[in-house]
Design an enzyme around this catalytic site. Structure first.
Site, short mmCIF file in Angstrom:
data_model
loop_
_atom_site.label_atom_id
_atom_site.label_comp_id
_atom_site.label_asym_id
_atom_site.label_seq_id
_atom_site.Cartn_x
_atom_site.Cartn_y
_atom_site.Cartn_z
N ASP A 103 6.61 22.17 29.97
CA ASP A 103 7.20 23.41 29.47
C ASP A 103 8.67 23.61 29.84
OD1 ASP A 103 7.25 25.99 28.24
OD2 ASP A 103 7.01 26.89 30.22
N CYS A 142 -6.60 30.45 5.29
CA CYS A 142 -6.79 31.51 6.30
C CYS A 142 -5.44 32.18 6.64
CB CYS A 142 -7.39 30.89 7.56
SG CYS A 142 -7.53 32.04 8.94
N CYS A 160 -4.40 35.29 11.59
CA CYS A 160 -3.42 35.54 12.65
C CYS A 160 -2.25 36.37 12.10
CB CYS A 160 -2.93 34.23 13.24
SG CYS A 160 -2.34 33.05 12.02
N CYS A 209 0.77 38.21 24.90
CA CYS A 209 -0.13 38.71 23.86
C CYS A 209 -0.94 37.52 23.35
CB CYS A 209 0.72 39.30 22.73
SG CYS A 209 -0.19 39.64 21.20
N CYS A 225 -2.98 36.69 18.08
CA CYS A 225 -3.01 35.70 17.00
C CYS A 225 -3.85 34.47 17.37
CB CYS A 225 -1.59 35.31 16.58
SG CYS A 225 -0.57 34.70 17.91
N CYS A 281 -8.31 33.70 15.81
CA CYS A 281 -8.36 32.40 15.11
C CYS A 281 -9.79 31.85 15.12
CB CYS A 281 -7.41 31.41 15.76
SG CYS A 281 -7.43 29.80 14.96
S1 SF4 Z 1 -3.87 29.65 13.07
FE1 SF4 Z 1 -6.05 30.18 13.01
S2 SF4 Z 1 -6.06 32.32 12.34
FE2 SF4 Z 1 -4.03 31.49 11.83
S3 SF4 Z 1 -4.20 30.76 9.74
FE3 SF4 Z 1 -4.64 29.02 11.07
S4 SF4 Z 1 -6.88 29.03 11.27
FE4 SF4 Z 1 -6.30 31.06 10.52
S1 SF4 Z 2 1.64 36.74 20.34
FE1 SF4 Z 2 1.01 36.47 18.19
S2 SF4 Z 2 -0.05 38.37 17.63
FE2 SF4 Z 2 1.09 38.78 19.50
S3 SF4 Z 2 3.01 39.65 18.75
FE3 SF4 Z 2 3.37 37.45 19.06
S4 SF4 Z 2 2.94 36.52 17.08
FE4 SF4 Z 2 2.08 38.59 17.03
#
Ligand code: SF4
Ligand code: SF4
Length: 349
Positions: A131, A188, A191, A245, A248, A252
């Site tokens: 990282d 999909c 997210c 956070c 997203c 999934c």
């Molecule tokens: S990252 Fe996961 S939630 Fe987002 S579009 Fe792809 S499969 Fe769907």
């Molecule tokens: S971590 Fe993912 S869901 Fe959360 S604010 Fe950032 S992009 Fe949006």
């Protein structure tokens, strides 16, 4: 040494995923200058300039590098996902920060793997990255077949999901390369739909990732990387988040059956704390409590700023006395966010 032996040594060392790829530029690297030019990196200036330029080509970090060994370690544990929690008094801390600082854990394992390989091959030139090195880790991991970069911009493995810490060994060893994993997001958009701040933006690339993260809209950026005030209009979007956070990733479908780790260093000690207990931390207590945790990165002032905002977003009047105390804090950043939170709660009938 052949690639299969390297991979079995990686698994013996404790890694869950391993793949090998060339050290030249990746597909994702092509978009990186555009991402910077769009200002999606916000105040993270360490991503720009010479250090930023290094990111797109791993061999710039080690001139003799012939192969990049990409490694993944599962970190999911038996704890709820964000949508499963009804927040009234608790704070959300990102899953990756619930246990020990992964940088230390992954780095230790990478050096152990180098040692195991060297026992068989003799010394070789190498560079270990976790990282902090200027390297597009996810892009190389995708190219090494560990998974694809999803629309949520995370690396997703079809068996493991996206709760994966990454590390790399750049090496002068010539090893056979793996194929990239296919993109499996399909149609999909969970997210993108679930992101409370619309931080996932489509990009017009014919190959490589389909979406990019506008960090300046992302809760993780606000709560971890941004050191000054959080723009007032954006504060309600933080909800209960005080460090990072996971929304997203939590929504999934590939994480629905994500395997969990039993590693003691990743077992949660900072999951879902009470906002009250965080608001009364002194700076010394903060430093002591989060000494071995990624949370230290937010620094005391930034963390208490986030706690004040999360309290304001809770609408919970029981927090008013604690917010009054925070509003009298010596740090103007904490003061101002606490006053904002008091007004927010006061505005609720
Ligand atoms: S990252 Fe996961 S939630 Fe987002 S579009 Fe792809 S499969 Fe769907
Ligand atoms: S971590 Fe993912 S869901 Fe959360 S604010 Fe950032 S992009 Fe949006």
């Amino acid at each position: 040494m052949d690639a299969d032996t390297v991979k079995s040594l990686a698994r013996e060392t404790g890694f869950d995923l391993v793949g090998i790829t060339p050290t030249g530029p990746t597909l994702a690297a092509a978009f990186y200058p555009e991402w910077l030019a769009a200002g999606y990196h916000g105040e993270m200036s360490y991503l720009e300039g010479h250090r930023g330029g290094l990111r797109s080509e791993a061999r710039q970090l080690l001139a003799s590098a012939k192969s990049l060994i990409s490694l993944g370690l599962i970190y999911d544990t038996r704890q709820p996902y964000t949508p499963d929690v009804e927040f009234t008094s608790q704070a959300w801390i990102s899953r990756y920060a619930w246990g020990d600082d992964y940088h230390d854990v992954v780095r230790r394992l990478l050096y152990q793997l180098v040692e195991r390989i060297e026992k068989q091959t003799g010394p070789f030139e190498h560079k270990v990255c976790v990282d902090t090195a200027p390297l597009l880790e996810r892009a190389y991991a995708a190219q090494a077949g560990l998974g694809w970069i999803g629309k949520n911009t995370c690396l997703i493995n079809e068996k493991i999901g996206s709760w994966i810490f990454l590390g790399e060994i750049l090496t002068s060893l010539e090893l056979a390369f793996d194929d990239p994993a296919p993109f499996r997001c399909g149609t999909c958009t969970r997210c993108i739909d679930a992101c409370p701040t619309d931080a996932l933006v489509p990009i017009a690339q014919t190959a490589g990732p389909s979406h990019a993260l506008d960090s300046t809209k992302c809760i993780s950026y606000w709560t971890i990387e941004l050191h000054g005030p959080i723009p007032e209009d954006d504060r309600p979007g933080l909800g209960p988040h005080v460090f990072g956070c996971d929304i997203c990733q939590d929504v999934c479908p590939w994480n629905r059956r994500a395997p969990q780790t039993d590693r003691p260093d990743f077992q949660p000690r900072n999951a879902l704390p009470e906002l009250e207990e965080l608001a009364i931390l002194t700076e010394d207590e903060f430093n002591e409590r989060f000494a071995d945790s990624p949370i230290e990165r937010a620094r005391y002032g930034g963390f208490l700023r986030n706690v004040a905002v999360a309290m304001g977003n809770s609408g919970n009047r029981d927090f008013l006395p604690l917010l009054e105390t925070l509003a009298a804090n010596a740090d103007p950043l904490i003061q101002e966010h606490a006053r904002w939170a008091i007004e927010e709660i006061g505005a609720i009938e």
